[in-house]
Design a protein around this motif. Structure first.
Motif, PDB file in Angstrom:
ATOM      1  N   ARG A 103      39.765  45.538 103.038  1.00 27.75           N
ATOM      2  CA  ARG A 103      40.763  45.788 102.000  1.00 27.75           C
ATOM      3  C   ARG A 103      40.247  46.792 100.978  1.00 27.75           C
ATOM      4  O   ARG A 103      39.055  46.865 100.704  1.00 27.75           O
ATOM      5  N   SER A 104      41.193  47.530 100.433  1.00 31.44           N
ATOM      6  CA  SER A 104      40.929  48.401  99.304  1.00 31.44           C
ATOM      7  C   SER A 104      41.978  48.118  98.238  1.00 31.44           C
ATOM      8  O   SER A 104      42.956  47.402  98.483  1.00 31.44           O
ATOM      9  N   ALA A 105      41.785  48.663  97.058  1.00 28.96           N
ATOM     10  CA  ALA A 105      42.720  48.438  95.961  1.00 28.96           C
ATOM     11  C   ALA A 105      42.849  49.709  95.143  1.00 28.96           C
ATOM     12  O   ALA A 105      41.906  50.501  95.041  1.00 28.96           O
ATOM     13  N   ILE A 106      44.018  49.890  94.563  1.00 31.82           N
ATOM     14  CA  ILE A 106      44.275  51.046  93.713  1.00 31.82           C
ATOM     15  C   ILE A 106      45.227  50.634  92.590  1.00 31.82           C
ATOM     16  O   ILE A 106      46.224  49.948  92.825  1.00 31.82           O
ATOM     17  N   GLY A 107      44.879  51.024  91.382  1.00 31.76           N
ATOM     18  CA  GLY A 107      45.731  50.743  90.236  1.00 31.76           C
ATOM     19  C   GLY A 107      46.784  51.830  90.077  1.00 31.76           C
ATOM     20  O   GLY A 107      46.482  53.014  90.165  1.00 31.76           O
ATOM     21  N   ILE A 108      48.014  51.410  89.829  1.00 32.31           N
ATOM     22  CA  ILE A 108      49.136  52.342  89.680  1.00 32.31           C
ATOM     23  C   ILE A 108      49.837  52.026  88.363  1.00 32.31           C
ATOM     24  O   ILE A 108      50.254  50.894  88.134  1.00 32.31           O
ATOM     25  N   LYS A 109      49.985  53.048  87.513  1.00 31.04           N
ATOM     26  CA  LYS A 109      50.634  52.870  86.212  1.00 31.04           C
ATOM     27  C   LYS A 109      51.682  53.950  86.007  1.00 31.04           C
ATOM     28  O   LYS A 109      51.448  55.121  86.276  1.00 31.04           O
ATOM     29  N   ASN A 110      52.830  53.525  85.504  1.00 33.17           N
ATOM     30  CA  ASN A 110      53.914  54.466  85.202  1.00 33.17           C
ATOM     31  C   ASN A 110      53.669  55.083  83.828  1.00 33.17           C
ATOM     32  O   ASN A 110      53.635  54.384  82.817  1.00 33.17           O
ATOM     33  N   THR A 111      53.506  56.397  83.782  1.00 36.53           N
ATOM     34  CA  THR A 111      53.249  57.095  82.524  1.00 36.53           C
ATOM     35  C   THR A 111      54.492  57.805  82.003  1.00 36.53           C
ATOM     36  O   THR A 111      54.400  58.549  81.022  1.00 36.53           O
ATOM     37  N   CYS A 112      55.651  57.607  82.651  1.00 38.32           N
ATOM     38  CA  CYS A 112      56.888  58.256  82.215  1.00 38.32           C
ATOM     39  C   CYS A 112      57.644  57.367  81.234  1.00 38.32           C
ATOM     40  O   CYS A 112      57.322  56.196  81.043  1.00 38.32           O
ATOM     41  N   LYS A 113      58.687  57.954  80.648  1.00 35.97           N
ATOM     42  CA  LYS A 113      59.559  57.214  79.750  1.00 35.97           C
ATOM     43  C   LYS A 113      60.737  56.590  80.483  1.00 35.97           C
ATOM     44  O   LYS A 113      61.597  55.971  79.851  1.00 35.97           O
ATOM     45  N   SER A 114      60.789  56.755  81.775  1.00 32.38           N
ATOM     46  CA  SER A 114      61.858  56.189  82.588  1.00 32.38           C
ATOM     47  C   SER A 114      61.256  55.374  83.724  1.00 32.38           C
ATOM     48  O   SER A 114      60.052  55.450  84.000  1.00 32.38           O
ATOM     49  N   HIS A 115      62.092  54.607  84.401  1.00 30.56           N
ATOM     50  CA  HIS A 115      61.625  53.824  85.535  1.00 30.56           C
ATOM     51  C   HIS A 115      61.260  54.762  86.692  1.00 30.56           C
ATOM     52  O   HIS A 115      61.931  55.769  86.919  1.00 30.56           O
ATOM     53  N   VAL A 116      60.206  54.402  87.404  1.00 27.58           N
ATOM     54  CA  VAL A 116      59.714  55.237  88.507  1.00 27.58           C
ATOM     55  C   VAL A 116      59.485  54.339  89.723  1.00 27.58           C
ATOM     56  O   VAL A 116      58.854  53.281  89.613  1.00 27.58           O
ATOM     57  N   ALA A 117      59.992  54.777  90.862  1.00 30.92           N
ATOM     58  CA  ALA A 117      59.728  54.096  92.127  1.00 30.92           C
ATOM     59  C   ALA A 117      58.608  54.828  92.855  1.00 30.92           C
ATOM     60  O   ALA A 117      58.524  56.056  92.808  1.00 30.92           O
ATOM     61  N   PHE A 118      57.747  54.076  93.512  1.00 28.08           N
ATOM     62  CA  PHE A 118      56.673  54.689  94.297  1.00 28.08           C
ATOM     63  C   PHE A 118      56.698  54.120  95.703  1.00 28.08           C
ATOM     64  O   PHE A 118      57.229  53.043  95.961  1.00 28.08           O
ATOM     65  N   LYS A 119      56.093  54.877  96.603  1.00 26.69           N
ATOM     66  CA  LYS A 119      56.090  54.504  98.012  1.00 26.69           C
ATOM     67  C   LYS A 119      54.811  54.992  98.667  1.00 26.69           C
ATOM     68  O   LYS A 119      54.346  56.094  98.386  1.00 26.69           O
ATOM     69  N   PHE A 120      54.250  54.140  99.543  1.00 25.54           N
ATOM     70  CA  PHE A 120      53.050  54.484 100.302  1.00 25.54           C
ATOM     71  C   PHE A 120      53.430  55.061 101.662  1.00 25.54           C
ATOM     72  O   PHE A 120      54.403  54.645 102.281  1.00 25.54           O
ATOM     73  N   GLN A 121      52.625  56.000 102.117  1.00 24.70           N
ATOM     74  CA  GLN A 121      52.694  56.485 103.488  1.00 24.70           C
ATOM     75  C   GLN A 121      51.270  56.682 104.000  1.00 24.70           C
ATOM     76  O   GLN A 121      50.364  56.983 103.217  1.00 24.70           O
ATOM     77  N   THR A 122      51.088  56.520 105.315  1.00 26.23           N
ATOM     78  CA  THR A 122      49.765  56.676 105.898  1.00 26.23           C
ATOM     79  C   THR A 122      49.864  57.385 107.233  1.00 26.23           C
ATOM     80  O   THR A 122      50.907  57.357 107.900  1.00 26.23           O
ATOM     81  N   THR A 123      48.780  58.037 107.611  1.00 27.68           N
ATOM     82  CA  THR A 123      48.715  58.709 108.906  1.00 27.68           C
ATOM     83  C   THR A 123      48.362  57.743 110.035  1.00 27.68           C
ATOM     84  O   THR A 123      48.379  58.139 111.199  1.00 27.68           O
ATOM     85  N   ALA A 124      48.045  56.491 109.708  1.00 29.27           N
ATOM     86  CA  ALA A 124      47.701  55.481 110.722  1.00 29.27           C
ATOM     87  C   ALA A 124      48.483  54.201 110.443  1.00 29.27           C
ATOM     88  O   ALA A 124      47.919  53.198 109.983  1.00 29.27           O
ATOM     89  N   PRO A 125      49.807  54.206 110.674  1.00 26.83           N
ATOM     90  CA  PRO A 125      50.602  53.007 110.344  1.00 26.83           C
ATOM     91  C   PRO A 125      50.306  51.804 111.237  1.00 26.83           C
ATOM     92  O   PRO A 125      50.623  50.670 110.864  1.00 26.83           O
ATOM     93  N   LYS A 126      49.693  52.031 112.408  1.00 26.51           N
ATOM     94  CA  LYS A 126      49.405  50.905 113.289  1.00 26.51           C
ATOM     95  C   LYS A 126      48.197  50.100 112.830  1.00 26.51           C
ATOM     96  O   LYS A 126      48.105  48.905 113.118  1.00 26.51           O
ATOM     97  N   SER A 127      47.283  50.726 112.140  1.00 29.82           N
ATOM     98  CA  SER A 127      46.066  50.024 111.727  1.00 29.82           C
ATOM     99  C   SER A 127      45.975  49.828 110.213  1.00 29.82           C
ATOM    100  O   SER A 127      45.001  49.249 109.740  1.00 29.82           O
ATOM    101  N   CYS A 128      46.969  50.322 109.480  1.00 30.08           N
ATOM    102  CA  CYS A 128      46.932  50.207 108.014  1.00 30.08           C
ATOM    103  C   CYS A 128      48.282  49.743 107.495  1.00 30.08           C
ATOM    104  O   CYS A 128      49.327  50.078 108.054  1.00 30.08           O
ATOM    105  N   TYR A 129      48.263  48.973 106.437  1.00 30.31           N
ATOM    106  CA  TYR A 129      49.490  48.639 105.728  1.00 30.31           C
ATOM    107  C   TYR A 129      49.145  48.344 104.272  1.00 30.31           C
ATOM    108  O   TYR A 129      47.997  48.077 103.910  1.00 30.31           O
TER     109      TYR A 129
END
Length: 270
Positions: A103-129
């Motif tokens: 496992r790994s971890a990453i902190g994500i913070k919204n720095t805008c004044k509006s709501h923000v949606a984020f999404k992950f993508q990977t080059t190895a979807p079979k071995s990562c999620y």
């Protein structure tokens, strides 16, 4: 008058006539040449002015196109303003444990004044999620996402820790209007407004060798687990509803009183 004087007089007269005619011819020719020169000069001046105006127009067009090209190149070279702050900013650290899911971890913070949606993508979807694979953050809101990856054992005796992983992750962002349910399809519906926040590359850490990066990873994973457990818990009961200044009303008691009042009205009407 003697004949010799007559001849001289005629000669003088003819000479004067010839001089007069020659002077007249010279004057007319000089005037003609001067007029032709003036016309040539005027035509030359008009041609020079038109040529200069054409050159000026071409220079303005070239300057306009060059300015637009420079502005386009400048915009393409300048980094876009980030909507999210990532920690770590451009890497995902995984402990190196071949044949296991790490496992790994990453902190994500919204720095805008509006709501923000984020999404992950990977080059190895079979071995990562990722958990969560995406979400909507309010202004100033933050979370710690967990990334799972299966580490395949190396084919040779060379340790994969010494090799560069080809697996990469991408985080995309999209501004949304207020609070709403996260739907991954929103990124496909608004492709022109989607921004690539960062492309993260995988870095393996020696699980048996303590390091600041490994300690930080363990701390972030613990915080992510605590956040997940907090989200799983049902919301705590806020207790009875308070109305007015210090007046506590039991909702069930209030309903019963209304019911009894209706019954009394029906009895009185009968």
């Amino acid at each position: 008058m003697p004949f010799w004087q007559t001849n001289n007089a005629n000669a003088n007269a003819s000479g004067n006539g010839n001089a007069t005619s020659s002077s007249t011819t010279t004057t007319s020719s000089s005037s003609t040449s001067s007029s032709s020169m003036s016309s040539n000069n005027s035509n030359g001046n008009n041609g020079c002015q038109q040529s200069q105006s054409n050159q000026l127009g071409e220079a303005r067009s070239a300057l306009y196109y060059s300015t637009n090209a420079m502005s386009f190149v400048t915009k393409s070279l300048l980094p876009t303003r980030r909507r999210l702050r990532l920690d770590p900013p451009n890497k995902l650290f995984f402990p190196y444990e071949p044949g296991k899911q790490v496992r790994s971890a990453i902190g994500i913070k919204n720095t805008c004044k509006s709501h923000v949606a984020f999404k992950f993508q990977t080059t190895a979807p079979k071995s990562c999620y990722m958990r969560p694979p995406g979400a909507i953050l309010a202004p100033g809101e933050s979370l710690i996402a967990t990334v799972f990856k299966f580490v395949e054992p190396p084919e040779s005796n060379e340790r994969l820790l010494d090799q560069k992983s080809r697996v990469k992750f991408k985080i995309m962002s999209l501004k949304v209007k207020g609070e709403m349910e996260y739907i991954p399809e929103m990124f496909d519906e608004q492709k022109d407004q989607v921004a690539v926040e960062q492309i993260l590359r995988v870095v393996f850490l020696d699980a048996e060798c303590p390091s600041p990066a490994l300690e930080k990873l363990k701390r972030q994973l613990a915080e992510a687990e605590a956040e997940l457990e907090a989200r799983k818990k049902p919301p705590e009961d806020a207790g009875p509803r308070v109305v007015g200044e210090g007046l506590v009303i039991d909702e069930w008691k209030e309903r019963r009183e209304r019911y009894l009042a209706r019954q009394q009205v029906e009895v009185d009407s009968v």
